[in-house]
Design a protein around this motif. Structure first.
Motif, PDB file in Angstrom:
ATOM      1  N   UNK A  24       0.260  -1.258  -0.118  1.00  9.39           N
ATOM      2  CA  UNK A  24       0.256   0.383  -0.071  1.00  9.39           C
ATOM      3  C   UNK A  24       0.547   1.042   0.209  1.00  9.39           C
ATOM      4  N   UNK A  25       1.659   1.355   1.135  1.00 11.10           N
ATOM      5  CA  UNK A  25       2.360   2.291   1.310  1.00 11.10           C
ATOM      6  C   UNK A  25       3.532   2.739  -0.193  1.00 11.10           C
ATOM      7  N   UNK A  26       4.054   1.416  -1.333  1.00  9.77           N
ATOM      8  CA  UNK A  26       4.522   1.580  -2.115  1.00  9.77           C
ATOM      9  C   UNK A  26       3.367   2.283  -3.579  1.00  9.77           C
ATOM     10  N   UNK A 118      -5.030   6.598   4.278  1.00  6.76           N
ATOM     11  CA  UNK A 118      -5.187   8.251   4.461  1.00  6.76           C
ATOM     12  C   UNK A 118      -3.518   8.446   4.916  1.00  6.76           C
ATOM     13  N   UNK A 119      -2.519   7.571   6.303  1.00  6.83           N
ATOM     14  CA  UNK A 119      -1.801   8.447   6.670  1.00  6.83           C
ATOM     15  C   UNK A 119      -0.964   7.978   6.038  1.00  6.83           C
ATOM     16  N   UNK A 121      -0.467   8.148   2.273  1.00  4.28           N
ATOM     17  CA  UNK A 121      -1.008   9.140   1.899  1.00  4.28           C
ATOM     18  C   UNK A 121      -0.808  10.863   2.050  1.00  4.28           C
ATOM     19  N   UNK A 122      -1.046  10.840   3.394  1.00  2.16           N
ATOM     20  CA  UNK A 122      -0.458  12.497   3.749  1.00  2.16           C
ATOM     21  C   UNK A 122       1.148  12.601   4.006  1.00  2.16           C
ATOM     22  N   UNK A 123       1.183  10.967   4.055  1.00  2.00           N
ATOM     23  CA  UNK A 123       3.471  10.991   5.038  1.00  2.00           C
ATOM     24  C   UNK A 123       4.176  11.579   3.149  1.00  2.00           C
ATOM     25  N   UNK A 124       3.222  10.284   2.308  1.00  2.00           N
ATOM     26  CA  UNK A 124       3.806  10.809   1.192  1.00  2.00           C
ATOM     27  C   UNK A 124       3.805  11.992   0.659  1.00  2.00           C
ATOM     28  N   UNK A 125       2.658  12.950   0.690  1.00  2.00           N
ATOM     29  CA  UNK A 125       2.404  13.941   0.303  1.00  2.00           C
ATOM     30  C   UNK A 125       4.186  14.947   1.484  1.00  2.00           C
TER      31      UNK A 125
END
Length: 277
Positions: A24-26, A118-119, A121-125
């Motif tokens: 999911x992170x990737x 969502x977490x 995605x936020x960290x990726x941003x």
């Protein structure tokens, strides 16, 4: 070592409970980065001295991160006499864990899965500017297989700023009669407990003997005549550095180890084989 690099493959089917997080992170991280118009973002020049100079956005990014120490319990270094380990770092008081990640693995419901998405995605941003800056820096210094000295130094510098311990000296060129360059610029880093289960995330980092004629990117165009990152390895290495930053921020929530491998000589040099050997 050979056994440690092969363990992520050998244990793949026994650690499927870990894969949702990293898959999911990737996916989210790649989507967040690749769907942006990177040319509209602020350009970050390549540092002149990787050991001392830092590009602004990279410095600002790591200024917001806490420090910690990750040991190498049980990790051997046999067969790589030229490998060198990064220095120790000083732990800070803030824990590196994620309540959202912990909640998902304690109770993997649909709602917790959405929260996890969502977490991440936020960290990726949050790391987007850093990844774009790193990619533009690497794009300016393309190096061919077994000659990735500056590229490796840049990646090592970024890992050190993230307080991620690593070893280098991997991927030695065993056929200098065929491929010029001594090699040994591969990097292996660990995030997590240093124990099993272990998952390997890999990025290649060499460029191609191609003259860059790209227009509109004067701020970060290749500075090496006749060499170019035309296959995206600058992006691959930068995205792995971004993923490393995210994973480091939740290190204490990782039950096992995430091993990062920055591989040289992918372009026809059998660099992956050399890393394992």
């Amino acid at each position: 070592t050979t056994s440690l690099l092969k363990k992520p493959i050998a244990h793949f089917y026994s650690i499927m409970h870990l894969t949702p997080r990293f898959k999911l992170a990737s996916l989210i991280f790649a989507r967040s980065i690749c769907t942006q118009d990177t040319y509209s973002l602020r350009s970050v020049p390549v540092p002149k001295d990787f050991a001392q100079s830092r590009s602004p956005s990279i410095t600002q990014h790591f200024a917001t991160r806490s420090n910690t120490t990750l040991g190498f319990d049980g990790v051997e270094n046999k067969g790589v006499p030229q490998a060198q380990t990064s220095g120790q770092v000083t732990p800070q008081s803030r824990r590196r864990n994620s309540v959202v990640v912990d909640a998902f693995f304690e109770n993997p419901t649909e709602s917790n899965s959405l929260r996890l998405k969502d977490e991440i995605s936020s960290l990726a941003s949050e790391v987007q500017d850093f990844v774009v800056g790193a990619r533009r820096s690497l794009h300016q210094i393309p190096e061919l297989k077994y000659n990735e000295k500056e590229t490796s130094a840049f990646i090592q510098s970024m890992l050190s700023q993230m307080d991620i311990p690593f070893t280098t000296g991997w991927g030695v060129n065993t056929h200098p009669d065929i491929f010029p360059g001594e090699g040994g610029y591969g990097i292996v880093a660990d995030i997590g407990t240093g124990e099993e289960p272990c998952i390997l995330l890999r990025a290649d980092m060499d460029a191609l003997p191609i003259l860059e004629q790209t227009t509109g990117i004067e701020d970060f165009k290749s500075k090496a005549e006749g060499r170019m990152h035309a296959c995206g390895h600058d992006g691959h290495s930068s995205m792995l550095l971004g993923a490393a930053s995210i994973l480091k921020s939740m290190e204490e929530s990782i039950n096992g180890t995430v091993r990062l491998m920055f591989q040289p000589a992918e372009e026809g040099g059998a660099g992956g084989k050399r890393m394992v050997e």
